[in-house]
Write a protein that holds these residues in place. Structure first.
Motif, PDB file in Angstrom:
ATOM      1  N   VAL A 199      49.662  51.619  -0.879  1.00 16.42           N
ATOM      2  CA  VAL A 199      49.104  51.751  -2.228  1.00 16.42           C
ATOM      3  C   VAL A 199      49.285  53.187  -2.721  1.00 16.42           C
ATOM      4  CG1 VAL A 199      47.007  51.594  -3.625  1.00 16.42           C
ATOM      5  CG2 VAL A 199      47.445  49.923  -1.800  1.00 16.42           C
ATOM      6  N   LEU A 200      49.762  53.333  -3.953  1.00 18.58           N
ATOM      7  CA  LEU A 200      49.987  54.644  -4.551  1.00 18.58           C
ATOM      8  C   LEU A 200      48.890  54.972  -5.555  1.00 18.58           C
ATOM      9  CD1 LEU A 200      53.833  54.442  -5.279  1.00 18.58           C
ATOM     10  CD2 LEU A 200      52.693  55.406  -3.269  1.00 18.58           C
ATOM     11  N   SER A 201      48.467  56.215  -5.542  1.00 16.04           N
ATOM     12  CA  SER A 201      47.508  56.699  -6.536  1.00 16.04           C
ATOM     13  C   SER A 201      48.003  58.036  -7.064  1.00 16.04           C
ATOM     14  CB  SER A 201      46.119  56.854  -5.915  1.00 16.04           C
ATOM     15  OG  SER A 201      45.169  57.243  -6.897  1.00 16.04           O
ATOM     16  N   ASN A 202      47.747  58.302  -8.328  1.00 19.06           N
ATOM     17  CA  ASN A 202      48.238  59.517  -8.968  1.00 19.06           C
ATOM     18  C   ASN A 202      47.150  60.580  -8.990  1.00 19.06           C
ATOM     19  OD1 ASN A 202      48.753  61.351 -11.413  1.00 19.06           O
ATOM     20  ND2 ASN A 202      50.674  60.229 -11.284  1.00 19.06           N
ATOM     21  N   SER A 203      47.470  61.768  -8.498  1.00 23.55           N
ATOM     22  CA  SER A 203      46.504  62.864  -8.477  1.00 23.55           C
ATOM     23  C   SER A 203      46.660  63.788  -9.674  1.00 23.55           C
ATOM     24  CB  SER A 203      46.671  63.681  -7.188  1.00 23.55           C
ATOM     25  OG  SER A 203      47.952  64.298  -7.162  1.00 23.55           O
ATOM     26  N   LYS A 204      47.623  63.473 -10.552  1.00 23.94           N
ATOM     27  CA  LYS A 204      47.950  64.376 -11.650  1.00 23.94           C
ATOM     28  C   LYS A 204      47.457  63.877 -13.005  1.00 23.94           C
ATOM     29  CE  LYS A 204      52.007  66.017  -9.143  1.00 23.94           C
ATOM     30  NZ  LYS A 204      53.460  66.305  -9.171  1.00 23.94           N
ATOM     31  N   GLY A 205      46.664  62.809 -12.983  1.00 22.58           N
ATOM     32  CA  GLY A 205      46.003  62.391 -14.209  1.00 22.58           C
ATOM     33  C   GLY A 205      46.777  61.419 -15.065  1.00 22.58           C
ATOM     34  N   THR A 246      60.033  55.699  -3.680  1.00 19.06           N
ATOM     35  CA  THR A 246      59.371  54.450  -3.306  1.00 19.06           C
ATOM     36  C   THR A 246      58.120  54.674  -2.473  1.00 19.06           C
ATOM     37  OG1 THR A 246      59.721  52.413  -2.001  1.00 19.06           O
ATOM     38  CG2 THR A 246      60.895  54.368  -1.291  1.00 19.06           C
ATOM     39  N   ASP A 247      57.271  53.657  -2.444  1.00 16.20           N
ATOM     40  CA  ASP A 247      56.103  53.688  -1.573  1.00 16.20           C
ATOM     41  C   ASP A 247      56.492  53.557  -0.099  1.00 16.20           C
ATOM     42  OD1 ASP A 247      56.974  51.058  -1.781  1.00 16.20           O
ATOM     43  OD2 ASP A 247      54.960  50.199  -1.854  1.00 16.20           O
ATOM     44  N   GLN A 248      57.748  53.186   0.153  1.00 18.64           N
ATOM     45  CA  GLN A 248      58.208  52.993   1.528  1.00 18.64           C
ATOM     46  C   GLN A 248      58.400  54.310   2.285  1.00 18.64           C
ATOM     47  OE1 GLN A 248      58.668  49.748   3.046  1.00 18.64           O
ATOM     48  NE2 GLN A 248      57.392  49.408   1.229  1.00 18.64           N
ATOM     49  N   VAL A 249      58.165  55.430   1.632  1.00 18.86           N
ATOM     50  CA  VAL A 249      58.245  56.712   2.350  1.00 18.86           C
ATOM     51  C   VAL A 249      57.011  56.940   3.215  1.00 18.86           C
ATOM     52  CG1 VAL A 249      59.700  57.761   0.576  1.00 18.86           C
ATOM     53  CG2 VAL A 249      57.213  58.058   0.455  1.00 18.86           C
ATOM     54  N   PHE A 250      55.999  56.069   3.107  1.00 20.42           N
ATOM     55  CA  PHE A 250      54.765  56.230   3.889  1.00 20.42           C
ATOM     56  C   PHE A 250      54.697  55.200   5.018  1.00 20.42           C
ATOM     57  CE2 PHE A 250      53.607  57.844  -0.397  1.00 20.42           C
ATOM     58  CZ  PHE A 250      53.416  59.168  -0.039  1.00 20.42           C
ATOM     59  N   ASN A 251      53.923  55.524   6.063  1.00 21.08           N
ATOM     60  CA  ASN A 251      53.855  54.635   7.228  1.00 21.08           C
ATOM     61  C   ASN A 251      52.679  53.662   7.184  1.00 21.08           C
ATOM     62  OD1 ASN A 251      51.611  56.174   7.943  1.00 21.08           O
ATOM     63  ND2 ASN A 251      52.687  57.360   9.513  1.00 21.08           N
ATOM     64  N   GLY A 252      51.771  53.814   6.235  1.00 19.64           N
ATOM     65  CA  GLY A 252      50.681  52.860   6.073  1.00 19.64           C
ATOM     66  C   GLY A 252      49.456  53.109   6.917  1.00 19.64           C
ATOM     67  N   LYS A 253      49.454  54.175   7.705  1.00 15.76           N
ATOM     68  CA  LYS A 253      48.327  54.419   8.600  1.00 15.76           C
ATOM     69  C   LYS A 253      47.122  55.016   7.892  1.00 15.76           C
ATOM     70  CE  LYS A 253      51.257  55.013  12.690  1.00 15.76           C
ATOM     71  NZ  LYS A 253      51.698  55.932  13.768  1.00 15.76           N
ATOM     72  N   LYS A 254      47.310  55.535   6.712  1.00 17.82           N
ATOM     73  CA  LYS A 254      46.212  56.209   6.010  1.00 17.82           C
ATOM     74  C   LYS A 254      45.118  55.221   5.591  1.00 17.82           C
ATOM     75  CE  LYS A 254      45.266  59.235   2.061  1.00 17.82           C
ATOM     76  NZ  LYS A 254      45.775  59.827   0.804  1.00 17.82           N
ATOM     77  N   ARG A 255      45.522  54.044   5.161  1.00 20.41           N
ATOM     78  CA  ARG A 255      44.598  52.966   4.766  1.00 20.41           C
ATOM     79  C   ARG A 255      43.738  53.295   3.555  1.00 20.41           C
ATOM     80  NH1 ARG A 255      46.784  48.596   6.461  1.00 20.41           N
ATOM     81  NH2 ARG A 255      44.824  47.517   6.068  1.00 20.41           N
ATOM     82  N   LYS A 256      44.140  54.257   2.788  1.00 20.76           N
ATOM     83  CA  LYS A 256      43.581  54.486   1.473  1.00 20.76           C
ATOM     84  C   LYS A 256      44.704  55.032   0.604  1.00 20.76           C
ATOM     85  CE  LYS A 256      41.532  59.028   2.483  1.00 20.76           C
ATOM     86  NZ  LYS A 256      40.261  59.819   2.463  1.00 20.76           N
ATOM     87  N   PRO A 257      44.589  54.924  -0.714  1.00 17.69           N
ATOM     88  CA  PRO A 257      45.736  55.211  -1.588  1.00 17.69           C
ATOM     89  C   PRO A 257      46.403  56.545  -1.303  1.00 17.69           C
ATOM     90  CG  PRO A 257      43.973  54.211  -2.862  1.00 17.69           C
ATOM     91  CD  PRO A 257      43.416  54.453  -1.491  1.00 17.69           C
ATOM     92  N   TYR A 258      47.717  56.494  -1.281  1.00 14.73           N
ATOM     93  CA  TYR A 258      48.516  57.685  -1.026  1.00 14.73           C
ATOM     94  C   TYR A 258      48.665  58.506  -2.300  1.00 14.73           C
ATOM     95  CZ  TYR A 258      49.943  56.156   3.629  1.00 14.73           C
ATOM     96  OH  TYR A 258      49.952  55.784   4.959  1.00 14.73           O
ATOM     97  N   LEU A 259      48.513  59.816  -2.156  1.00 15.45           N
ATOM     98  CA  LEU A 259      48.698  60.760  -3.254  1.00 15.45           C
ATOM     99  C   LEU A 259      50.036  61.478  -3.094  1.00 15.45           C
ATOM    100  CD1 LEU A 259      45.114  62.312  -3.294  1.00 15.45           C
ATOM    101  CD2 LEU A 259      45.989  60.457  -4.734  1.00 15.45           C
ATOM    102  N   GLU A 260      50.432  62.183  -4.146  1.00 11.87           N
ATOM    103  CA  GLU A 260      51.717  62.887  -4.124  1.00 11.87           C
ATOM    104  C   GLU A 260      51.796  63.924  -3.004  1.00 11.87           C
ATOM    105  OE1 GLU A 260      51.085  61.588  -8.430  1.00 11.87           O
ATOM    106  OE2 GLU A 260      49.862  62.385  -6.800  1.00 11.87           O
ATOM    107  N   CYS A 261      50.654  64.469  -2.633  1.00 13.53           N
ATOM    108  CA  CYS A 261      50.636  65.529  -1.623  1.00 13.53           C
ATOM    109  C   CYS A 261      50.672  64.998  -0.194  1.00 13.53           C
ATOM    110  CB  CYS A 261      49.407  66.413  -1.817  1.00 13.53           C
ATOM    111  SG  CYS A 261      47.843  65.513  -1.697  1.00 13.53           S
ATOM    112  N   ASP A 262      50.537  63.685  -0.005  1.00 16.07           N
ATOM    113  CA  ASP A 262      50.512  63.133   1.346  1.00 16.07           C
ATOM    114  C   ASP A 262      51.898  63.216   1.995  1.00 16.07           C
ATOM    115  OD1 ASP A 262      47.809  62.389   1.673  1.00 16.07           O
ATOM    116  OD2 ASP A 262      48.105  60.683   0.340  1.00 16.07           O
TER     117      ASP A 262
END
Length: 723
Positions: free
Chosen positions: A695-701, A542-558
């Motif tokens: 927000v989730l973004s994919n870095s693997k294409g 889930t996207d709930q594994v992130f805390n939201g502080k990044k403020r730009k789309p989260y990638l798999e490596c985050d």
């Protein structure tokens, strides 16, 4: 288990390289796929065992920037030599030539021949050429249907363009042979056939003669006794232009046939039975023109078409484009079936050379004949959307064949959709679903029958012809090794998809033990058991594994840092699953919407009578990337079949607040959103803290459809469900 014959037919490769003009726009497949900017592509092709490739040396590209063209292809062709890859040089691929000419101009053949001579002088060692790809097809689309430049739609223009292309082929080979007398022509053309109602048999007969014109001309079969000779003359073509080909025979070394599932057509004068978009005519009668495979009672047959071509020409043959724009398992089935047909043909002592995997890097916008330019992508053996080509299941198949290894894939136990009932869109006695039951084929085991996600997997697996069994969470204790082992032993799945989960984020704050038991311990045990039985596991995060502080789309490596119990249970599950079984596939996604499930929040909201009083409150400051479940399921299945592993982000490609998402859906559905109210999340007084940005973004294409397109599909499907 499919039987694998000893490989006696070579596998060639090719990259989609069409450059067409449509009005004032240039559609350039090589630019879109990025092939020209990636120096390692040829090495990737070689790693699959490819020794011959249809290689683009396009006239338009040369004319645009001669110096850049020469630098690029000097380097690439040297690399091909080092890799021992033989190029078949393509000079014009569905194109109309540089801006200073077009195939309707009288100077077109001579100009193309001049370019061919330039290439031959530069690379005198190249032995094989395709000066013009599919001249008949290109002429129809450019001169008869008006789709591509120069956008003409009359018989004279069609004939003029076609003859100019054919003359360009002849003159090009003559020019090339002044440099390399041993150069050979590998001609390509669509291997088509037209079926019809009895009333339209005359039109089908005409088109079934016309389909052979490219090879009839090159082999000097197009004489004054040919059934279509007078047709050309009556349209205004001078007979001297036709006589040219009698005096300049240019027999191909190989007749290359491009065959697609849409190559065989069906004509029906009963137009009311077909969508308006399929309606057309010949100036005498109106009729629908559809894919023959979609019509009840009609069966496409590549084997018979190849036998017909051999009987007509007795020349070496190859399939120079083999591709299907479809789901991953159907791409495998298509290539597998065509390979088996090719092997069968070869065993019958027919001079059949090769089948060509097309296109290695996929292609863009062929679903609209490039008219729309939406960059709709379909992958081939490689998926290039990340910028780095990612091998798909088809690449694995090709590599194993070229290495003379057995390829055992349970997905091939089921015939392609073109053999199943699902193929039928038109005609009588249509059925829903598939009649055949493939009892001996190992299933895909789906855990979680009643949930939104599990239900969607079952529905889509049925449509895709993926044999599956589904187990409800009441039938399986996900934390019981004994229970899991019993199900694996009895059902013998090739993979398990776990959709069982504790999903109530608020309740999890009061019941952390239950949440961790289902979300963390269960997947960890599944991962361990799947590794023990050597089967693939797919599970969801889930996207709930992130805390939201990044403020730009989260990638798999985050780095994950959850704010709530639910997110922490998923974070620990990810860690445990990959530690116990690194081959597992973990999909992170966001808020679901599903037209097929009665408990879907958006579906329920859209069905409420909004003329009644009442307010519905949604967070105005929680920014996420919603996920359309059918898109999620289809992409997950493709990744599973590609044998991918690790963590992947999948969500529809847009960031939006929870409130704006619901409002957008209402607006697109034409429903007043006056009852919808957006307020800050903290005022809703939920017990669980949520990230304000996830927000989730994919870095693997790999990405799902844009949100607007996904919502459009959701609303269409919702309408179908309501019926």
């Amino acid at each position: 288990m499919p039987q694998i014959l000893d490989q006696i037919v070579e596998i060639w490769g090719g990259v989609e390289c069409t450059v067409v003009r449509i009005r004032d726009r240039i559609h350039d497949q090589l630019k879109n796929t990025g092939h020209e900017k990636r120096p390692d592509d040829l090495r990737l092709f070689k790693e699959l065992g490819i020794r011959t490739i249809r290689y683009p040396l396009l006239w338009e590209k040369f004319a645009d920037d001669r110096d850049a063209f020469i630098r690029l292809h000097d380097s690439r062709l040297k690399q091909a030599c080092r890799l021992e890859i033989t190029p078949i040089a393509g000079l014009l691929h569905h194109g109309s030539g540089p801006a200073f000419t077009n195939p309707n101009n009288n100077d077109f053949p001579e100009l193309l021949a001049e370019y061919a001579y330039t290439i031959a002088r530069r690379y005198p060692w190249i032995m094989y050429y395709t000066p013009v790809n599919e001249p008949l097809t290109t002429a129809r689309f450019s001169g008869l249907y008006g789709i591509w430049y120069p956008h003409l739609n009359d018989n004279y223009s069609f004939h003029r363009i076609f003859l100019n292309e054919m003359k360009g082929i002849v003159l090009s080979m003559q020019a090339i042979r002044t440099v390399n007398p041993n150069a050979q022509l590998i001609q390509t053309e669509d291997l088509c056939k037209v079926h019809s109602t009895e009333f339209l048999k005359y039109q089908a007969d005409f088109e079934n003669i016309r389909r052979w014109l490219t090879y009839d001309i090159l082999t000097c079969k197009f004489t004054s006794t040919h059934p279509l000779w007078s047709f050309f003359a009556e349209s205004g073509i001078n007979e001297k232009d036709l006589d040219f080909f009698q005096k300049n025979k240019c027999e191909p070394a190989v007749c290359g046939f491009n065959y697609y599932i849409s190559s065989e057509r069906y004509l029906d004068h009963n137009t009311s039975a077909y969508p308006v978009s399929t309606h057309g005519g010949n100036g005498i009668h109106k009729y629908a023109d559809v894919e023959a495979v979609r019509v009840s009672g009609v069966q496409v047959n590549l084997y018979d078409l190849l036998k017909e071509a051999w009987k007509r020409y007795r020349l070496p043959m190859a399939l120079t484009e083999v591709h299907m724009a479809c789901t991953r398992e159907e791409q495998l089935r298509w290539f597998h079936e065509i390979r088996q047909i090719a092997e069968k043909i070869k065993h019958e002592h027919i001079d059949f050379k090769a089948i060509t995997v097309w296109s290695f890097l996929g292609s863009y916008d062929w679903n609209s004949l490039m008219k729309q330019g939406k960059l709709d992508y379909e992958s081939g053996p490689f998926d290039i959307r990340s910028g780095t080509p990612r091998p798909t299941a088809l690449a694995t198949y090709v590599k194993k064949l070229n290495n003379k290894e057995d390829y055992h894939n349970k997905l091939l136990d089921v015939p392609g959709w073109w053999h199943r009932d699902i193929r039928k869109l038109y005609g009588n006695n249509l059925t829903v679903g598939d009649n055949a039951v493939y009892e001996n084929s190992p299933p895909l085991l789906i855990l979680g029958a009643t949930g939104s996600l599990g239900n969607a997997f079952a529905k889509i697996c049925h449509t895709r012809g993926l044999i599956y069994q589904i187990i409800d969470r009441t039938q399986l204790e996900i934390t019981s090794r004994i229970n899991i082992e019993k199900n694996i032993t009895e059902k013998k799945p090739w993979a398990i998809i776990n959709t069982i989960g504790y999903t109530d984020i608020e309740k999890a704050e009061q019941e952390p033990g239950d949440c961790f038991r289902v979300n963390t311990l269960g997947p960890a045990i599944l991962a361990e058991m799947c590794k023990s039985f050597k089967i693939k596991l797919v599970t969801f995060s889930t996207d709930q594994v992130f805390n939201g502080k990044k403020r730009k789309p989260y990638l798999e490596c985050d780095w994950p840092e959850p704010l709530n119990v639910y997110g922490e249970s998923k974070r620990k599950a990810e860690e445990a699953v990959l530690k116990l079984n690194s081959d597992s596939l973990i999909i992170r996604s966001s808020s679901f919407y599903n037209p097929w499930h009665q408990n879907d929040l958006l579906t329920q909201l859209l069905s409420i009578d909004h003329n009644l009083n009442g307010r519905y409150y949604f967070p105005s400051d929680i920014i996420l990337s919603p996920t359309y479940i059918p898109d999620l399921v289809n992409t997950t299945l493709d990744l599973l079949i590609d044998n991918e592993n690790g963590i992947w982000h999948l969500s529809n490609d847009e960031e939006i607040t929870s409130f704006e998402f619901i409002k957008k859906a209402f607006d697109m559905a034409g429903i007043s959103g006056k009852n919808l109210v957006g307020i800050p999340y903290e005022k809703l007084k939920y017990s669980a803290e949520k990230p304000h940005y996830s927000v989730l973004s994919n870095s693997k294409g790999v990405s799902l459809a844009p949100l607007s397109k996904a919502l459009e599909n959701y609303l269409k499907e919702l309408t179908l469900v309501a019926r």
